[in-house]
Design a protein around this motif. Structure first.
Motif, short mmCIF file in Angstrom:
data_model
loop_
_atom_site.label_atom_id
_atom_site.label_comp_id
_atom_site.label_asym_id
_atom_site.label_seq_id
_atom_site.Cartn_x
_atom_site.Cartn_y
_atom_site.Cartn_z
N PRO A 43 73.94 22.69 71.35
CA PRO A 43 73.98 21.32 71.86
C PRO A 43 73.49 21.29 73.30
O PRO A 43 73.92 22.09 74.13
CB PRO A 43 75.46 20.93 71.77
CG PRO A 43 76.01 21.83 70.71
CD PRO A 43 75.26 23.12 70.85
N GLY A 44 72.57 20.38 73.60
CA GLY A 44 72.03 20.31 74.95
C GLY A 44 70.95 21.33 75.23
O GLY A 44 70.52 21.48 76.38
N GLY A 45 70.51 22.07 74.21
CA GLY A 45 69.48 23.08 74.40
C GLY A 45 68.14 22.46 74.76
O GLY A 45 67.89 21.27 74.53
N ASP A 46 67.27 23.26 75.35
CA ASP A 46 65.96 22.79 75.78
C ASP A 46 64.93 23.82 75.36
O ASP A 46 64.82 24.89 75.98
CB ASP A 46 65.94 22.59 77.30
CG ASP A 46 64.68 21.89 77.79
OD1 ASP A 46 63.59 22.22 77.31
OD2 ASP A 46 64.80 21.01 78.67
N GLU A 47 64.18 23.53 74.30
CA GLU A 47 63.23 24.51 73.75
C GLU A 47 62.17 24.90 74.76
O GLU A 47 61.79 26.07 74.85
CB GLU A 47 62.58 23.95 72.48
CG GLU A 47 61.68 24.97 71.79
CD GLU A 47 61.13 24.45 70.48
OE1 GLU A 47 61.43 23.30 70.14
OE2 GLU A 47 60.41 25.21 69.81
N LYS A 48 61.68 23.94 75.55
CA LYS A 48 60.64 24.23 76.52
C LYS A 48 61.13 25.21 77.58
O LYS A 48 60.46 26.20 77.90
CB LYS A 48 60.17 22.93 77.18
CG LYS A 48 59.06 23.13 78.20
CD LYS A 48 58.63 21.81 78.82
CE LYS A 48 57.54 22.03 79.87
NZ LYS A 48 57.14 20.75 80.51
N LYS A 49 62.31 24.97 78.12
CA LYS A 49 62.85 25.86 79.14
C LYS A 49 63.25 27.21 78.56
O LYS A 49 63.16 28.25 79.23
CB LYS A 49 64.06 25.21 79.83
CG LYS A 49 63.68 24.02 80.70
CD LYS A 49 64.88 23.46 81.45
CE LYS A 49 64.47 22.31 82.35
NZ LYS A 49 65.61 21.75 83.10
N PHE A 50 63.68 27.20 77.28
CA PHE A 50 64.01 28.46 76.61
C PHE A 50 62.75 29.33 76.50
O PHE A 50 62.78 30.54 76.75
CB PHE A 50 64.59 28.17 75.22
CG PHE A 50 64.98 29.40 74.45
CD1 PHE A 50 66.19 30.03 74.69
CD2 PHE A 50 64.14 29.92 73.47
CE1 PHE A 50 66.54 31.17 73.98
CE2 PHE A 50 64.49 31.04 72.75
CZ PHE A 50 65.71 31.67 73.01
N LYS A 51 61.63 28.72 76.12
CA LYS A 51 60.37 29.45 76.00
C LYS A 51 59.91 29.95 77.36
O LYS A 51 59.39 31.07 77.48
CB LYS A 51 59.31 28.56 75.37
CG LYS A 51 59.51 28.31 73.88
CD LYS A 51 58.37 27.47 73.31
CE LYS A 51 58.53 27.28 71.80
NZ LYS A 51 57.43 26.47 71.23
N LYS A 88 72.05 28.97 77.83
CA LYS A 88 72.09 27.57 78.24
C LYS A 88 71.08 26.71 77.50
O LYS A 88 71.38 25.59 77.08
CB LYS A 88 71.84 27.48 79.75
CG LYS A 88 71.91 26.07 80.32
CD LYS A 88 71.71 26.10 81.83
CE LYS A 88 71.79 24.71 82.43
NZ LYS A 88 71.58 24.75 83.91
N TYR A 89 69.87 27.25 77.29
CA TYR A 89 68.78 26.43 76.76
C TYR A 89 68.41 26.73 75.32
O TYR A 89 67.43 26.20 74.81
CB TYR A 89 67.54 26.62 77.63
CG TYR A 89 67.70 26.13 79.04
CD1 TYR A 89 67.46 26.98 80.12
CD2 TYR A 89 68.10 24.82 79.30
CE1 TYR A 89 67.61 26.52 81.42
CE2 TYR A 89 68.25 24.37 80.60
CZ TYR A 89 68.00 25.22 81.66
OH TYR A 89 68.15 24.77 82.94
N HIS A 90 69.18 27.57 74.62
CA HIS A 90 68.82 27.91 73.24
C HIS A 90 68.72 26.63 72.41
O HIS A 90 69.63 25.79 72.42
CB HIS A 90 69.88 28.83 72.63
CG HIS A 90 69.40 29.53 71.39
ND1 HIS A 90 69.20 28.87 70.20
CD2 HIS A 90 69.04 30.81 71.16
CE1 HIS A 90 68.76 29.71 69.29
NE2 HIS A 90 68.65 30.90 69.85
N ASP A 148 55.83 30.48 88.48
CA ASP A 148 56.61 31.41 89.28
C ASP A 148 57.74 31.93 88.40
O ASP A 148 58.75 31.27 88.21
CB ASP A 148 57.17 30.71 90.52
CG ASP A 148 57.87 31.68 91.47
OD1 ASP A 148 58.31 32.75 91.01
OD2 ASP A 148 57.98 31.36 92.66
N TYR A 149 57.54 33.13 87.82
CA TYR A 149 58.51 33.66 86.89
C TYR A 149 59.85 33.92 87.55
O TYR A 149 60.90 33.85 86.89
CB TYR A 149 57.97 34.93 86.25
CG TYR A 149 56.83 34.69 85.28
CD1 TYR A 149 55.80 35.59 85.15
CD2 TYR A 149 56.81 33.55 84.47
CE1 TYR A 149 54.75 35.38 84.26
CE2 TYR A 149 55.78 33.33 83.58
CZ TYR A 149 54.75 34.24 83.47
OH TYR A 149 53.74 34.02 82.58
#
Length: 289
Positions: free
Chosen positions: A36-44, A30-32, A4-5
């Protein structure tokens, strides 16, 4: 299960293009992965959702078929059940590149339309100042194509708020392909660091060091903004860690609106005390100060 985009970008289905863009920038900040605290999966995931919802045609196709991605398997025309879009993302120096789903949608929902071949993309780097990343700018990019000695040039608009490492795509300016469409030009943006300022979404942040006497008695100070010096009043008995906000001195968005500047107060502790200063402080201590 289909993604769900709208949920990924945390917007409703009636969100405007500006709301979608703003939501994506917020999540990208936020997710870069480099933060610090970035999230690659959520960024993608955010990048993937934005690449569809920011394009009116792709968004219409997604709104029509998106909710039936899983249930369409086995039906005429095929389906998207369990289809992984991540394989269509290209990388450059660890950064994500916007990918084109137009041909993919045509292949599955175009009534048997064949996919048009596309030439290779060309990737180039360009560097802009911190100030230009705050206000936006335009820049002429020079590049070469394979087996071609001619120098090509294209002028691109770099939007305000662009982040270091972000990719901008210029459609159709890449390698030609006989019998197909030309590839794209991918421009990797590198933003010079500022000596005192840093970005936080559409806001800017800086630090202001104050001596103990300035914290106790209050003072007036100048801080460096992105385009001018800004004078602020420090009231009496200010504590280290307090944050002062200056409205309208941040990053430009929605063409003319700007975020805010946040000034973080820190203690500038003297490294040495002479005898006179030490005696004075002892006297003040005896007075309960």
């Amino acid at each position: 299960m289909a993604k769900d985009y709208y949920k990924v970008l945390e917007v409703d289905k009636n969100a405007s293009a500006d709301e979608i863009k703003k939501a994506f920038r917020k999540l990208a900040q936020k997710y870069h992965p480099d933060k610090p605290g970035g999230d690659e999966k959520k960024f993608k995931e955010a990048n993937e959702a934005y690449s569809v919802l920011s394009n009116p045609q792709k968004r219409q196709q997604y709104d029509t078929f998106g909710s039936n991605f899983d249930g369409a398997q086995g039906q005429p025309g095929g389906g998207f059940g369990g289809f992984d879009f991540s394989g269509f993302q290209q990388g450059f120096n660890g950064q994500n590149v916007e990918f084109d789903l137009g041909d993919i949608f045509s292949q599955f929902f175009g009534g048997g339309m064949r996919r048009t071949p596309k030439g290779q993309s060309i990737t180039v780097d360009t560097t802009i100042s911190f100030k230009d990343s705050v206000f936006g700018t335009s820049q002429t990019i020079s590049y070469y194509k394979k087996r071609d000695t001619k120098k090509y040039e294209v002028t691109i608009t770099i939007p305000a708020g662009v982040e270091d490492g972000q990719m901008l795509k210029v459609t159709g300016k890449g390698e030609p392909l006989e019998g197909g469409n030309p590839g794209d030009l991918l421009v990797a943006i590198h933003v010079e660091k500022h000596k005192t300022l840093r970005k936080n979404g559409f806001h800017l942040e800086t630090e202001l060091k104050l001596k103990p006497t300035e914290l106790i008695l209050g003072t007036h100070k100048e801080v460096e903004g992105v385009d001018k010096k800004i004078e602020i009043k420090i009231p009496e008995r200010t504590m280290p860690g307090e944050v002062f906000k200056v409205r309208g001195q941040g990053v430009t968005y929605n063409q003319s609106t700007r975020g805010d500047l946040y000034i973080h107060i820190t203690l500038d502790m003297p490294k040495k005390l002479d005898k006179k200063s030490k005696k004075l402080l002892e006297e003040l201590s005896e007075l309960g100060l």
